[in-house]
Design an enzyme around this catalytic site. Structure first.
Site, short mmCIF file in Angstrom:
data_model
loop_
_atom_site.label_atom_id
_atom_site.label_comp_id
_atom_site.label_asym_id
_atom_site.label_seq_id
_atom_site.Cartn_x
_atom_site.Cartn_y
_atom_site.Cartn_z
N GLY A 45 -24.48 -12.35 22.26
CA GLY A 45 -25.43 -13.38 21.88
C GLY A 45 -24.77 -14.72 21.60
O GLY A 45 -25.23 -15.77 22.08
N HIS A 266 -17.46 8.99 18.52
CA HIS A 266 -16.04 8.64 18.49
C HIS A 266 -15.26 9.69 17.72
O HIS A 266 -15.65 10.06 16.62
CB HIS A 266 -15.89 7.27 17.81
CG HIS A 266 -14.58 6.63 18.09
ND1 HIS A 266 -13.41 7.10 17.56
CD2 HIS A 266 -14.25 5.57 18.86
CE1 HIS A 266 -12.41 6.34 18.00
NE2 HIS A 266 -12.90 5.41 18.79
N ARG A 337 -12.97 10.30 24.79
CA ARG A 337 -13.62 10.43 23.48
C ARG A 337 -14.54 11.64 23.38
O ARG A 337 -14.51 12.36 22.40
CB ARG A 337 -14.42 9.17 23.19
CG ARG A 337 -13.53 7.98 22.97
CD ARG A 337 -14.32 6.71 22.79
NE ARG A 337 -13.38 5.63 22.43
CZ ARG A 337 -13.74 4.38 22.20
NH1 ARG A 337 -15.00 4.01 22.31
NH2 ARG A 337 -12.85 3.47 21.86
#
Lengths: 644, 249
Positions: A45, A266, A337
């Protein structure tokens, strides 16, 4: 509905250059006639808003935090990938592209991913020019490291605070545009609805979090850079305020939500310590470069450790199970992961977990310290070790760290085409808020890359193509579409404040998180998912009957803020479950127990599921409709991942 | 653990405000300070009262949102952010006093929430390198000695929480401003605007109503990111140099 990804024709390496030439341009003198709204000021953004301002557009940027600099991109630790090949170790744009498609388990779009790899090199140049203090070698050039099991060193980093430094770079560019008057910044403002006029996104309705005022903002295009939805799980590594409300309310206005079940868990987070836990803290994945993961071989030893009768350092080598090294001899502790996370769950499910909860495994640095010396390990991970000690009270130089997987990133998000526009005209989604680049699993150090790629180098081009075809006329915020949206927002707030039930918002959020983690977490199956669906529906019903939100709308009211967010999580959670049910294959971060190889590894079903699942909202309590965008692979050959 | 809390309650900016006392009977030493406040708020909500409003977000010590003044110290007894402070730093039976940041340039919004937008305006005044997106040189065309890059990094780690201002008896923002000025003054990228930057940022800092620096060093001693006082010395040098030489030299 036909989903058109608008991937340009031609060889993959030429698609983006050709597309940039083919898009329509807005004359520099006319750019000031267009207004763009950007919601969210993280990497995507802030970089988009700054770049729009530089080009000459009028920008209104919004964030719910008290300053744009606090968006959660700031917490990213490890680094940012770029195909610079500064290390002369065989990296290239094609290799980064290939690794990303493979890492995403062949569930992303080739065209988007190639472009991401292509612009990655420009990002580093841009950030350095802004004064981002990346790590350097003694010769003064930039340092790189290998990250998350990549075979090349392509990760740029700023100690363990890469996200912070990149965000402060983007924030400084944004601040410059604020002072130039090209960006008007609205802090402590939360988007609560999207406004459509004649089928196009033409504005948003926000709540001023200090005064409670419901405000309308009109523009020619709306860009959502509102991040991911990991907080559906209550406990995650996301910030407390991270939420899906802007994206979800846009979804209810017609924007398709793609692949909601793709969540990344994670493997190296600090384990939960008790019921009071409010969030989970990630320990950078780079720790797995030197740490060895293990649990006791014998359940009885684990039990003694849990009760405090045995210290891990006293357990002899032959009674330890370095299960990642054992099961994956070639990748060892550096497996992706999802594989590392799932295996941690398995050993804990077997009763071999450590810590009082039994939900933790060891990450041991004793061998690395013996090999390289304490100073070397301190140099690499000093700040992470300090952070760990601060939170847990344990000293990781002396006793192994305890870690457990936690929800970290959501690959799913609003469906977008090659221009990053959703199926709603004039509504864009960038960064983690969209679904497009990471497929079913994101590689380490690629989130920062995507956020900045979208914001600095993709959307500034593609939004012009849309605006160039649009008249300059502005829509007044007195338009009935704005008035309708305002009254709907007020109605929801009033309803939440009127219920005055017996349970707090947090209690509902925790209950939802528990269902999601249990049945739609690291490992999923049909029976569990069906159960989750019923339980979420029940919980949502209870929420609207029994939630207790105190105070009024016309003040700073953090309970009301949370209530809106949790109300949306309760709907999005069900869609995640629905999507996980539909996708009866395993891929990337989505593991369906029904679809595994004989060795217990994830098994894709390419014939059936090589598509993007994009869901269309059909009204309250109505089932959402599935639309499929078929994925075509012309440059990468599909293989079953193997890390043996 | 049993904890007594004396918390500053203030309905809004106009309200006079005052302390209110709360008892917590079941505090775990493993809780973070903010988690202890979560427990307090659940307890308050169950009684049908307005919860204590406080700023917080990442809870990892990096976003700089949390901002409590605990027992007379910003972020409490340890040199860390409030979110990284754990209850094991306190003892059973302790009374803990919690206030908002106190500074003219940080007006109270509600309870422990203050308005720190003055920091944003200081950065907007010049805390950047004026480069547009695109058209910049290759990253390795600007070699920077590692020592300088590391030092610039140390200054760049400021999280903008405002503890320095809260710690200072003059509510000076010198540590915050000097960290950004230093980062960009040390790096080659920051040279072009070096003089105008420091002048504009200092002018904005004064306009916001932050106090003067009298070199007591409380800011640096309380800074959760250990931003060094050398930054302030460098800011003074930079400012003097800028003021005493012409831009046309």
């Amino acid at each position: 509905m036909k989903l058109d990804s608008k991937i340009p024709e031609g060889p993959i390496a030429e698609k983006w250059s050709k597309h940039k030439f083919n898009v329509k341009l807005v004359n520099p003198a006319n750019k000031r006639k267009y207004d763009i709204i950007v919601v969210g000021t993280g990497l995507a953004g802030a970089s988009a808003a700054a770049s729009f301002g530089e080009l000459g557009y009028n920008v209104k940027a919004f964030c719910f935090q008290d300053s744009p600099r606090r968006a959660h991109s700031i917490a990213a630790q490890g680094g940012i990938n770029a195909a610079k090949n500064y290390q002369n170790d065989g990296d290239s744009i094609f290799r980064l592209f290939y690794d990303t498609v493979k890492g995403g388990d062949y569930r992303s779009r080739e065209g988007n991913v190639y472009r991401l790899a292509e612009v990655s090199v420009d990002i580093i140049d841009q950030c350095v020019a802004q004064g981002v203090p990346f790590a350097r070698e003694y010769g003064g050039l930039l340092a790189n490291r290998s990250f998350g099991g990549a075979q090349v060193s392509r990760t740029f980093y700023a100690r363990g605070q890469t996200g912070q430094q990149l965000l402060l770079g983007a924030y400084s560019a944004l601040s410059r545009q604020v002072s130039n008057g090209k960006v008007k910044m609205y802090t402590r403002s939360e988007m609560l609805d999207l406004v459509m006029v004649d089928g196009k996104a033409r504005g948003i309705v926000t709540r001023n979090l200090i005064t409670g005022e419901i405000e309308s903002h009109s523009a020619h295009a709306v860009v959502l850079a509102t991040g991911g939805y990991g907080n559906v799980f209550y406990l995650s590594t996301n910030a407390m305020g991270s939420n899906a409300t802007a994206a979800w309310r846009a979804h209810k206005k017609g924007a398709l939500f793609a692949n909601p079940c793709y969540t990344q868990i994670h493997p190296t987070c600090i384990p939960v310590s008790g019921d009071h836990q409010s969030k989970l803290t990630l320990m950078s994945e780079s720790l797995r470069n030197d740490g060895r993961v293990w649990v006791p071989k014998d359940k009885a030893d684990s039990e003694k450790i849990r009760k405090g009768q045995l210290k891990p350092t006293d357990l002899p080598e032959d009674k330890r199970d370095y299960y990642l090294e054992r099961r994956y001899p070639s990748f060892g502790n550096l497996v992706p992961r999802d594989v590392a996370s799932r295996n941690a769950k398995y050993v804990c499910d077997e009763g071999r977990g450590v810590s009082t909860t039994g939900l933790a495994v060891y990450l041991d640095f004793a061998d690395a310290i013996k090999r390289d010396g304490r100073a070397a390990i301190e140099g690499k991970y000093g700040n992470l070790f300090d952070m760990y000690q601060q939170i847990t009270g344990d000293n990781p130089y002396e006793t192994p760290m305890k870690i457990y997987p936690a929800v970290h990133y959501t690959m799913g998000g609003l469906w977008v085409d090659y221009n990053l526009m959703t199926n709603v005209d004039g509504l864009y989604a960038i960064g983690e808020a969209n679904f497009s680049d990471h497929g079913a699993n994101r590689l380490g150090a690629s989130a920062l890359m995507q956020g900045l790629a979208d914001g600095y180098f993709v959307i500034p081009y593609t939004i012009g193509d849309y605006l160039a075809k649009m008249p300059y006329d502005k829509v007044s915020t007195d338009h009935e579409a704005f008035k309708e949206a305002e009254s709907r927002v007020k109605e929801i707030n009033d309803k939440l404040l009127r219920i005055k039930g017996n349970r707090t918002v947090d209690e509902f959020h925790k209950a939802l998180g528990h269902i999601m983690w249990e049945y739609c977490g690291m490992s999923r199956n049909e029976e569990g998912l069906k159960k989750a669906k019923t339980e979420i529906q029940k919980l949502r019903k209870e929420f609207w009957e029994d939630v207790n939100v105190l105070g009024t709308n016309e003040e700073l009211n953090q309970s009301l803020e949370k209530a809106n967010r949790v109300a949306d999580f309760l709907e999005l959670g069900e869609l995640m479950v629905e999507d996980a049910l539909n996708r009866s294959e395993s891929c990337g971060g989505h593991f369906r127990e029904e679809s595994q190889t004989e060795e217990g590894e994830a098994k894709r079903k390419d014939d059936e599921f090589s598509y993007v699942a994009a869901w269309e909202y059909k009204g309250p309590e109505a089932p959402e409709e599935l639309h499929k965008e078929d994925l075509v692979f012309e440059n990468v050959k599909l293989t079953q991942r193997s890390y043996k | 653990m049993k904890i007594t809390l004396k918390v500053w309650r203030q309905k809004n900016a106009q309200d006079k405000g005052g302390f209110k006392t709360y008892q917590l009977d079941d505090v775990s030493p493993d809780m973070s300070f903010l988690e202890m406040f979560d427990v307090l708020n659940e307890q308050i909500l169950k009684k049908g009262e307005d919860p204590v409003h406080f700023d917080h977000d990442c809870r990892e010590g990096i976003c700089g949102t949390c901002s409590m003044y605990i027992n007379g110290k910003p972020h409490g007894p340890k040199q860390t952010t409030t979110c990284q402070l754990h209850m094991r730093s306190f003892s059973d039976g302790d009374t803990i006093v919690v206030e908002p940041w106190r500074a003219q340039a940080f007006p109270v919004v509600k309870d422990l929430v203050v308005n720190r937008s003055s920091f944003d305006r200081v950065i907007q005044a010049g805390g950047y390198v004026s480069v547009n997106t695109g058209g910049v040189p290759d990253a390795n065309e600007i070699p920077i000695p590692k020592k300088i890059a590391d030092e610039a990094f140390d200054s760049a780690t400021c999280i903008g929480c405002g503890a320095c201002v809260a710690a200072c008896k003059n509510a000076s923002a010198m540590l915050f401003v000097s960290a950004k000025v230093s980062q960009l003054a040390m790096l080659p990228q920051g040279q072009v605007e070096r003089k105008t930057r420091v002048e504009k940022m200092v002018a904005q800092m004064d306009e916001e109503g932050f106090g003067a620096c009298s070199n007591t060093g409380a800011c640096s001693a309380e800074c959760p990111k250990e931003i060094s006082l050398e930054n302030i010395a460098r800011l003074n040098r930079e400012y003097l140099k800028a003021k005493s030489s012409s831009d046309n030299v």
